[in-house]
Write an enzyme that holds these catalytic residues in place. Structure first.
Site, PDB file in Angstrom:
ATOM      1  CD  GLU A 147       6.936  -1.106  -1.882  1.00 25.90           C
ATOM      2  OE1 GLU A 147       6.102  -2.000  -2.158  1.00 25.90           O
ATOM      3  OE2 GLU A 147       7.565  -1.220  -0.762  1.00 25.90           O
ATOM      4  CG  ASP A 294      13.177  -8.288   2.191  1.00 20.36           C
ATOM      5  OD1 ASP A 294      13.741  -7.505   1.125  1.00 20.36           O
ATOM      6  OD2 ASP A 294      12.200  -7.943   2.780  1.00 20.36           O
ATOM      7  CD  GLU A 388       7.789  -2.958  10.701  1.00 23.49           C
ATOM      8  OE1 GLU A 388       7.707  -4.020  10.378  1.00 23.49           O
ATOM      9  OE2 GLU A 388       7.897  -2.034   9.320  1.00 23.49           O
ATOM     10  CD  GLU A 406       6.777  -9.799   5.365  1.00 23.53           C
ATOM     11  OE1 GLU A 406       6.120  -9.200   6.049  1.00 23.53           O
ATOM     12  OE2 GLU A 406       6.855  -8.744   4.229  1.00 23.53           O
ATOM     13  CB  THR A 492       8.347 -10.619  -3.080  1.00 26.91           C
ATOM     14  OG1 THR A 492       8.550 -10.504  -1.684  1.00 26.91           O
ATOM     15  CG2 THR A 492       8.066  -9.494  -3.750  1.00 26.91           C
TER      16      THR A 492
HETATM   17  C1  DMJ Z   1       5.561  -6.866   0.854  1.00 22.36           C
HETATM   18  O1  DMJ Z   1       5.011  -5.699   0.104  1.00 22.36           O
HETATM   19  C2  DMJ Z   1       6.224  -7.656   0.142  1.00 22.36           C
HETATM   20  O2  DMJ Z   1       6.269  -9.026   0.613  1.00 22.36           O
HETATM   21  C3  DMJ Z   1       7.734  -7.315  -0.019  1.00 22.36           C
HETATM   22  O3  DMJ Z   1       8.677  -8.227  -0.399  1.00 22.36           O
HETATM   23  C4  DMJ Z   1       8.241  -6.808   1.429  1.00 22.36           C
HETATM   24  N1  DMJ Z   1       7.127  -6.884   2.290  1.00 22.36           N
HETATM   25  C5  DMJ Z   1       6.024  -6.321   2.115  1.00 22.36           C
HETATM   26  C6  DMJ Z   1       5.048  -6.777   3.296  1.00 22.36           C
HETATM   27  O4  DMJ Z   1       5.375  -6.400   4.400  1.00 22.36           O
END
Ligand code: DMJ
Length: 933
Positions: A147, A294, A388, A406, A492
């Site tokens: 994170e 993912d 979710e 997303e 991401t």
């Molecule tokens: C984000 O922090 C990023 O996209 C991460 O890769 C996974 N998803 C969260 C938001 O849902």
């Protein structure tokens, strides 16, 4: 992923920047410019309307960001219901979710480049100054490496990328001297100790001040990490190396990726969800494209785009082939086992996989992207947001929704790829739903439960980093953005990194790759890269024709378990394997199949039948596999049925000024009194009862008469409180927890049990609020005196009309309720770790004493039939789907499970012990697998 927007179709040459653009021209990128492509299908949206929607996004961002800055900053996040900052350590711990919070003003950093995309350059300049002035990266806090990398390092680098762009333009940021980059470098060095493992995979957490040094660090003992956690570093780390010339960051990130690649399961080419960082063994061997994996896939493809390194594309393509072979079951994406990829690992999907259609656009595989996106949209239309997790028959599995971006991301990329205005309409719906259901006076609140519309006191930083960017860009024309978005790639977390980094400080990649492009073997990808240059202009209805058959996929779906039936069995004319939902213990043919699968029936003394599988007793490994799947389906079926017997959570909505229905609190139901799911909601002003515990005749009946009484938990049974306020003339009651600080964010919700006697005399609705939610009402009374609430099973739409609405008289029908058996489960969910579908179910507690509940779940089948409705047995196999969804619903709405033949519920073997038994079987099965390998 801005390259997605760039009018670069297959075969079009893009000689801007070597080497990635050369590769892109001949490999997989199949994107067309969104402009002037569409001529039929959904009606085009006028420039005016798009501008209007763009402005709406700007106003929404101001509301979210403005409230964060005013009420939360310098805290990491805004708590939009209580309108204050979330400071770690000062709020009850929410577990892993809190690992994103490092006391470094997370939301501000995550918002930096959004400000520039949204053309708020002045605000960006101010925000950067605040970051430089206020943010400390040296706090004694344990944070998630993943994170911190994607949100903070990515946020600083995105901010730096746009700061230098603005400086070069000559108007803003003239004072800027790479200060954000220096902070990024400082943070990069702070993360490096996490990589001190023999594998090179990083520890999942690190102490910003002490690294992983013990004992001060309070971390560094973990053995496992998720694949995405270890495989989502390369973009930020490589950018940091290339911006600064310090090669170490890119080296470490590459090493972690190399290790993951080496550890892929060689026969399936899939990776598991979690891996041991020391041994490299897969800890969780299920594999999908959602939670836990993912962005590993996302970063392989994007690393190729940013760094021009063929090996990343080769790896991505190999994995993609496996994903499309095993996980993709259009329109679904279902987890499988890495060693047995024909075996589904779950019957539900998580919301994080909604990014995948966007990645497929980047890959150039438009058809499945359209299909999955459409399926997700149908789920959203049903619940307003993507829960979710949801089952393969589209029922809610985990009910919360933390405003994840997303789906908006995929919508944006699909629009860029197809130019189909349908996707603009989708975006418009997202905006409407956010304003209607998530907007609160102090920001936007995550949904606690999409079914009730209740809120959680949470606005994650990714909502500002990603959601507003994608929504704004969806409606924006090139001239609406002050720079060329196509010169950047999205991380991401939607942070922007310039593509020119591909040719800067290349020393690391040079070691491993040739700079010359070599033709890749794309023969496995016949389905990919439809040439959109030809496809869409010639057939503008193409996307629509793919969506059309899916239009009713959610509404008309049959309840079903695992949908995959081994295709080759069908092709060879063999019978499909026995499904758990079809099983009848009286059917001799079924018993024969069970035997073949190594599943035996144990007749228990009380007449029930228990199923146990011994894989080694199966007739073949295929039968053993079927048996394992059958047992997993049984567990799933059992837990679903258990869930259907539970009362869902309820909502308390504050409808008076200044809330006007915008704040919705999650409430626990009662097993007695008016059932709000069967009757209209109850609406009324609230009044505190005297005595506040409601345990004796009220001394203030005039105050509670015709109102909803507030009572404190404790000292007597819930039913007794209900009777006392009912006798005083109250039309409903809200019991507020007496445990200070308790909250539905951190504690599992429960049902209020009766007193063991007949509670038919209680006619009014009763709901339970934890202390934190209760204090929102109590604070409102202190501030506004008159507070009106709505008690319901689902929040009522909060549109402006509510502000003028007449107060309807409260509905107060009587309802006989049986005191149902108590059921259990917990509320907290961690997508990465949690396997069981327990999130939205409820515990039940009698008042005054700890719950002495009968928490049993059974996977035992009765002699008669394992399933309540026999006619369901052929439903999904021969496609004759009568309205089974409704049947199921109706069943769950009846007081008792309608089937006399089923012994799923009460007084049976606890699920834990059954799972323990089964684990032995599964271990045996795995041993067998190892031998096979
Ligand atoms: C984000 O922090 C990023 O996209 C991460 O890769 C996974 N998803 C969260 C938001 O849902």
């Amino acid at each position: 992923m801005s390259e997605a927007g760039g009018g670069r179709g297959c075969g079009s040459s893009v000689p801007q920047r070597a080497p990635w653009s050369l590769v892109a021209a001949t490999a997989a990128f199949c994107l067309v410019s969104a402009t002037s492509v569409w001529t039929a299908g959904a009606a085009p949206m006028s420039r005016e309307e798009r501008q209007k929607l763009g402005n709406q996004v700007l106003e929404m961002f101001d509301h979210a960001y403005g409230n964060y800055m005013e009420h939360a900053y310098p805290a990491d996040e805004l708590m939009p219901l209580t309108c204050r900052g979330r400071v770690r350590g000062q709020e009850p711990s929410r577990g892993d979710v809190d690992d994103a919070l490092g006391k470094f003003s997370l939301t501000l950093i995550d918002s930096l480049d959004t400000l520039v995309v949204l053309n708020k350059t002045k605000e960006f300049e101010d925000a950067v100054k605040k970051v430089l002035r206020d943010v400390n990266l040296d706090n004694d806090v344990v944070v998630s490496v993943f994170e911190t990398n994607i949100r903070v390092l990515g946020g600083l680098l995105g901010g730096h990328s746009l700061a230098i762009m603005l400086k070069e333009k000559g108007e803003y940021m003239q004072w800027y001297n790479d200060e954000l980059l220096q902070m990024a470098k400082q943070l990069g060095y702070k993360l490096l100790p996490a990589f001190n493992t023999t594998s090179g995979l990083p520890y999942p957490r690190i102490n910003l001040k002490f690294g992983i040094r013990k004992p001060e660090a309070r971390t560094g003992t973990e053995t496992d990490t998720c694949t995405a956690c270890a495989g989502t570093l390369i973009l930020e780390f490589a950018a940091l190396s290339r911006f600064t010339g310090a090669t170490i960051f890119e080296e470490y990130a590459r090493k972690a990726l190399d290790f993951l690649w080496e550890k892929r399961q060689r026969s399936s080419n899939l990776v598991g969800v979690t891996i041991n960082i020391h041994t490299g063994d897969w800890v969780r061997k299920d594999s999908g494209v959602g939670a836990g994996i993912d962005s590993y896939y996302e970063y392989l493809l994007k690393a190729y785009v940013l760094l021009g390194d063929d090996s990343f594309l080769e790896r991505f393509n190999t994995h993609y082939d496996a994903i499309m072979r095993y996980i993709s079951q259009p329109p679904l994406l279902l987890d499988v086992h890495i060693h047995k990829p024909m075996l589904n690992a779950r019957t539900w999907m998580d919301a994080l996989l909604a990014f995948f259609p966007g990645l497929q656009v980047l890959k150039g595989d438009i058809r499945p992207a359209i299909e999955t996106h459409e399926m997700l949209y149908q789920v959203i239309k049903k619940h307003n947001f993507l829960p979710e997790a949801f089952t393969t028959d589209f029922r809610v599995h985990w009910a919360q929704h933390p405003l994840r971006p997303e789906f908006a991301e995929s919508t944006y990329f699909l629009y860029k790829a197809t130019g189909d205005p349908y996707y603009l309409e989708v975006g418009k719906t997202l905006i409407e739903n956010l304003n209607k259901y998530a907007r609160v006076p102090c920001g936007f609140a995550a949904m606690k439960d999409v079914r009730t519309g209740s809120h959680e006191d949470r606005m994650d930083s990714f909502f500002l980093a990603e959601m507003f960017k994608y929504l704004y860009l969806l409606f924006a024309d090139k001239e609406d953005i002050i720079f060329d978005i196509e010169d950047y790639i999205f991380t991401t977390e939607a942070h922007l990194l310039p593509l020119w980094l591909s040719t800067t400080n290349q020393s690391i990649s040079k070691k491993n790759t040739t700079s010359e492009y070599t033709e890749l073997d794309d023969s496995n990808f016949d389905w990919t890269c439809p040439n959109t240059q030809i496809l869409f202009p010639n057939d503008p209805l193409y996307a629509q024709s793919i969506r059309e058959p899916l239009k009713n996929v959610v509404d008309k779906s049959c309840p079903r378990g695992i949908i995959r039936v081994r295709e080759e069995s069908f092709r060879s004319g063999a019978k499909p394997p026995l499904r758990a939902r079809d099983f009848m213990a009286t059917n001799p043919e079924h018993l024969e199949i069970l035997k073949k699968m190594g599943v035996s029936l144990i007749h228990l003394k009380d007449g029930r039948v228990q199923l146990v599988q011994h894989a080694i007793q199966a007739a073949s490994s295929i039968d053993a596999e079927d048996g394992l799947r059958f047992m997993q389906e049984m567990i799933e079926l059992s837990s679903q049925q258990q869930k259907e017997q539970q009362l869902p959570p309820r909502a308390v909505q504050i409808v008076s000024h200044p809330f006007f229905g915008r704040v919705v609190l999650t409430a626990g139901p009662a097993q007695f009194g008016l059932d709000l799911s069967k009757h209209k909601e109850t609406r009324g002003f609230v009044a505190s009862s005297k005595p506040y515990n409601g345990c004796s005749e009220l001394t203030n009946p005039e105050a509670v008469m015709g109102k909803i009484a507030l009572i404190q938990r404790g000292q007597c049974m819930f039913a007794e409180k209900a009777r006392n306020i009912q006798n005083a003339g109250a039309i409903g009651g809200i019991v507020i927890d007496d445990n200070e600080g308790s909250s539905s964010d951190t504690a599992p919700l429960f049902q209020m049990a009766g007193d063991g006697k007949d509670t038919d005399d209680i006619k009014i609705p009763m709901l339970f609020l934890f202390s934190k939610e209760g204090s929102i009402i109590l604070d409102a009374i202190r501030e506004y005196e008159e507070v009106e609430v709505l008690l319901s099973d689902k929040a009522k739409d909060r549109d402006p009309e509510m502000e003028n609405e007449e107060q309807p008289s409260s509905e107060n029908d009587s309802q006989n309720q049986s005191a149902e058996q108590i059921t259990s489960s917990s509320q907290e969910v961690d997508l990465v770790d949690q396997e069981s579908p327990e999130e939205s179910s409820l515990n039940s507690e009698p008042e005054s004493s700890p719950a002495d509940t009968d928490n049993a779940a059974s996977v035992s089948a009765s002699e008669q039939n394992s399933h309540p409705t026999e006619n369901r047995e052929t439903a999904s196999l021969d496609g004759e789907c009568t309205d089974l969804d409704n049947q199921l619903q109706e069943q769950s709405e009846t007081e008792e499970d309608s089937s006399p033949n089923v012994s799923w519920g009460k007084k049976v073997q606890p699920i834990d012990s059954i799972l323990a038994d089964w684990n032995e079987d599964i271990e045996a099965f795995e041993m067998m697998e190892k031998d096979e390998l």
